[in-house]
Design a protein around this motif. Structure first.
Motif, PDB file in Angstrom:
ATOM      1  N   GLY A 183      29.793   7.300 -15.080  1.00 17.54           N
ATOM      2  CA  GLY A 183      28.909   7.552 -13.953  1.00 17.54           C
ATOM      3  C   GLY A 183      27.495   7.931 -14.332  1.00 17.54           C
ATOM      4  O   GLY A 183      26.798   8.576 -13.547  1.00 17.54           O
ATOM      5  N   ASP A 184      27.042   7.522 -15.498  1.00 20.95           N
ATOM      6  CA  ASP A 184      25.685   7.844 -15.942  1.00 20.95           C
ATOM      7  C   ASP A 184      24.978   6.572 -16.424  1.00 20.95           C
ATOM      8  O   ASP A 184      24.551   6.467 -17.578  1.00 20.95           O
ATOM      9  CB  ASP A 184      25.745   8.886 -17.067  1.00 20.95           C
ATOM     10  N   PRO A 185      24.827   5.574 -15.534  1.00 18.36           N
ATOM     11  CA  PRO A 185      24.225   4.308 -15.960  1.00 18.36           C
ATOM     12  C   PRO A 185      22.698   4.390 -15.990  1.00 18.36           C
ATOM     13  O   PRO A 185      22.076   5.074 -15.182  1.00 18.36           O
ATOM     14  CB  PRO A 185      24.686   3.338 -14.873  1.00 18.36           C
TER      15      PRO A 185
ATOM     16  N   GLY B 204      26.844   6.102  -9.690  1.00 15.42           N
ATOM     17  CA  GLY B 204      25.668   6.792 -10.174  1.00 15.42           C
ATOM     18  C   GLY B 204      24.392   5.978 -10.136  1.00 15.42           C
ATOM     19  O   GLY B 204      23.302   6.534 -10.299  1.00 15.42           O
ATOM     20  N   TRP B 205      24.463   4.681  -9.876  1.00 15.72           N
ATOM     21  CA  TRP B 205      23.285   3.810  -9.948  1.00 15.72           C
ATOM     22  C   TRP B 205      22.250   4.110  -8.867  1.00 15.72           C
ATOM     23  O   TRP B 205      21.092   3.691  -8.959  1.00 15.72           O
ATOM     24  CB  TRP B 205      23.689   2.334  -9.884  1.00 15.72           C
ATOM     25  N   TYR B 206      22.614   4.869  -7.857  1.00 15.90           N
ATOM     26  CA  TYR B 206      21.771   5.150  -6.685  1.00 15.90           C
ATOM     27  C   TYR B 206      21.202   6.575  -6.707  1.00 15.90           C
ATOM     28  O   TYR B 206      20.538   6.982  -5.744  1.00 15.90           O
ATOM     29  CB  TYR B 206      22.613   5.000  -5.415  1.00 15.90           C
ATOM     30  N   SER B 207      21.488   7.359  -7.742  1.00 17.09           N
ATOM     31  CA  SER B 207      21.090   8.765  -7.753  1.00 17.09           C
ATOM     32  C   SER B 207      20.507   9.149  -9.116  1.00 17.09           C
ATOM     33  O   SER B 207      21.080   8.807 -10.152  1.00 17.09           O
ATOM     34  CB  SER B 207      22.299   9.655  -7.439  1.00 17.09           C
ATOM     35  N   ALA B 208      19.399   9.914  -9.090  1.00 22.00           N
ATOM     36  CA  ALA B 208      18.749  10.302 -10.340  1.00 22.00           C
ATOM     37  C   ALA B 208      19.573  11.310 -11.121  1.00 22.00           C
ATOM     38  O   ALA B 208      19.536  11.342 -12.350  1.00 22.00           O
ATOM     39  CB  ALA B 208      17.371  10.877 -10.042  1.00 22.00           C
TER      40      ALA B 208
END
Length: 555
Positions: free
Chosen positions: A322-324, A349-353
């Protein structure tokens, strides 16, 4: 009295129309019917093909506990008509019954599938009366006499196979004797009617969080097996118990007692129960799995990826967790191509900093993670000859999503005047057209702007019994949402027929054939240990077709 014998696809069914104009289902098996097998002091009186329970009606018949026997008006339904015809699938039976005092019309539907020893069964209700009818229970399939073949006692000859299911320990099958499940014989054979039931079900939106919606009954003496599945993506229930000297099986969707479901049927209204499938074969679970596999292939949406069986790389398990980021993804894409992968999926995770869990809902790419945009990564995947994919959890909205407080409460499940929370997410209600528009807009953007061809559709909350908003009961709201979601999904596949969507719910917590008749592929588990995964992988063909079973492979 009149007997109707049905022989189709190695299945034998026998109906009886009595002198009182009641219809009975005396037999459903791959074995032939023998009149002498009926062992009841009540004769065929209790062999009802449907049980229906309405609010406010007396149940005068002999029963004990909360069993769904002698339901009212189920016990007094009168035979009206039977239609027997063929359609594109196979033979179809429609058995019409009525209860004149209430005006309720009941239709039992039995659909055969050519060459497959499995039927699909469901019940339709129509209120032809002048007053509202409150429905508390309706069976999709009911069969008394599941124990009647053979000379040995049920304690000696019968086994029940039940599949427990849970996060990271899916697909655990166990065999139980009648005694182990509390159903040992304690009364004279001809009058058995204890208060004990073998009760298996689910309440809530995670349809397989405790059990798979299926089971088997093995008769060791006759070497035959009866097997079933309930095709429902929410609450469901089945029970085995004894009545009038025999044991019965009843399958249903949600119920009032177990699932907080109650439906108000107004004059002219109709209601269809959830579909179930039932089969019978000689042998054991291998034969049951074989027939179910043929049936599941017959009912599911036709799609090319089930024929080609492409290799999919997903960056979550034992990888990015979850850290892309663009920097991390590009070398993974190169390696995935070298390994022969045909799809590459960027997981959560692709949508959140930062922390991505409670901010889901808008599904806009993070500029911090992807400085050149998500499309840059999707295009790079395409340039390597692979189909790009992303992870979604489209049925929820995180409490920290910028959109969460900008939409009205009727977007969400509501109980006691409050929004339903679970794990810092709200449950979206797909009965709401605005929610449908939101979900469709997300899919449109991913497919048309970013070139996404694969979606891992996850679902990681359990919102409980349902929603009271615009519903007769919380369970009624949940069932309405379940059906609206499936209808929306059907529309997405019409719009994007080449789109591949994986069914994932914390692994295999919605491994049901309401979903899998639509979805191409099923995540079988989130199990991180490849040794513990071995049993899950080995047991998966009993729950779904082998080509739909996504099994994690580890480096």
């Amino acid at each position: 009295m009149k007997r109707i014998e049905i022989k189709e696809n190695n299945l034998n069914m026998v109906y009886e129309i009595t002198d009182e104009n009641e219809i009975k289902l005396l037999h459903f098996s791959n074995l032939p019917f023998d009149e002498n097998d009926i062992n009841s002091c009540e004769g065929t009186a209790s062999f009802r093909p449907v049980e229906v329970l309405l609010s406010g009606l007396n149940r005068p018949g002999e029963r004990h506990g909360t069993k769904y026997t002698y339901t009212a008006p189920g016990y007094r339904l009168k035979y009206k008509d039977m239609k027997d015809y063929r359609n594109e699938t196979g033979r179809k039976l429609e058995i019409l019954m009525e209860d004149k005092p209430t005006g309720l019309e009941v239709c039992s539907n039995i659909q055969f599938y050519d060459g497959i020893s499995v039927i699909r069964s469901w019940t339709e209700l129509k209120n032809n009366g002048e007053e509202d009818l409150g429905v508390e229970y309706v069976s999709s399939f009911a069969l008394l006499g599941i124990d009647k073949e053979g000379l040995l006692s049920t304690d000696e000859k019968l086994e029940v196979l039940i599949a427990r299911n849970a996060w990271q320990k899916e697909l655990i099958w166990n065999r139980f004797s009648m005694d182990q499940l509390g159903m040992s014989i304690s009364q004279p054979d001809k009058v058995r009617r204890s208060s004990q039931t073998i009760s298996v079900g689910n309440t809530g939106n995670w349809s397989t969080k405790n059990y798979l919606p299926m089971g088997c009954l093995k008769n060791k003496e006759t070497d035959s097996i009866l097997f079933w599945q309930i095709e429902q993506n929410g609450s469901w229930y089945w029970e085995i118990s004894d009545q009038d000297g025999h044991m019965y099986l009843q399958l249903s969707g949600p119920t009032e007692h177990q699932s907080h479901w109650w439906k108000n049927l107004k004059p002219g209204d109709t209601f269809a129960s959830v579909p179930v499938s039932v089969g019978s074969a000689c042998g054991d679970v291998e034969e049951a799995a074989g027939e179910l596999t043929k049936y599941r292939r017959a009912i599911r949406r036709k799609n090319e990826d089930n024929e080609k069986l492409p290799v999919i790389f997903n960056d979550y398990m034992n990888c990015l967790w979850g850290d892309p980021t663009t920097e991390k993804e590009l070398p993974l894409i190169d390696k995935a191509k070298e390994a022969g992968c045909e799809y590459f999926c960027v997981d959560c995770g692709w949508y959140s900093a930062g922390f991505w869990w409670d901010g889901v809902g808008e599904w806009l790419p993070s500029k911090e993670r992807f400085p050149g945009g998500l499309k840059e990564v999707m295009d790079y995947i395409r340039s390597k000859g692979m189909v790009p994919g992303v992870w979604l959890e489209l049925e929820v909205m995180g409490i920290k999503c910028p959109k969460a407080d900008k939409v009205p409460d009727d977007w969400y499940f509501m109980r006691h005047g409050k929004k339903v929370y679970d794990r810092s997410r709200y449950q979206l209600d797909f009965r709401n057209p605005e929610v449908i528009a939101h979900a469709t807009e997300v899919i449109d953007r991913l497919v048309n702007e970013y070139g996404v061809g694969y979606i891992k559709m996850d679902y990681n909350i359990e919102p409980g019994i349902g929603t009271e908003l615009n519903a007769d009961s919380a369970g009624d709201g949940l069932l309405g949402h379940n059906r609206a979601y499936l209808k929306w999904l059907d529309g997405i596949f019409v719009k994007y027929p080449d789109l591949v969507i994986e069914n994932c719910s914390s692994g295999g917590l919605r491994m049901d054939y309401a979903m899998l008749s639509r979805y191409s592929i099923q995540s079988t588990s989130d199990q991180e240990d490849y040794i513990r995964y071995a049993t899950i992988a080995a047991n998966s063909p009993m729950a779904l077709t082998p080509e739909q079973a996504a099994i994690w492979s580890y480096p």
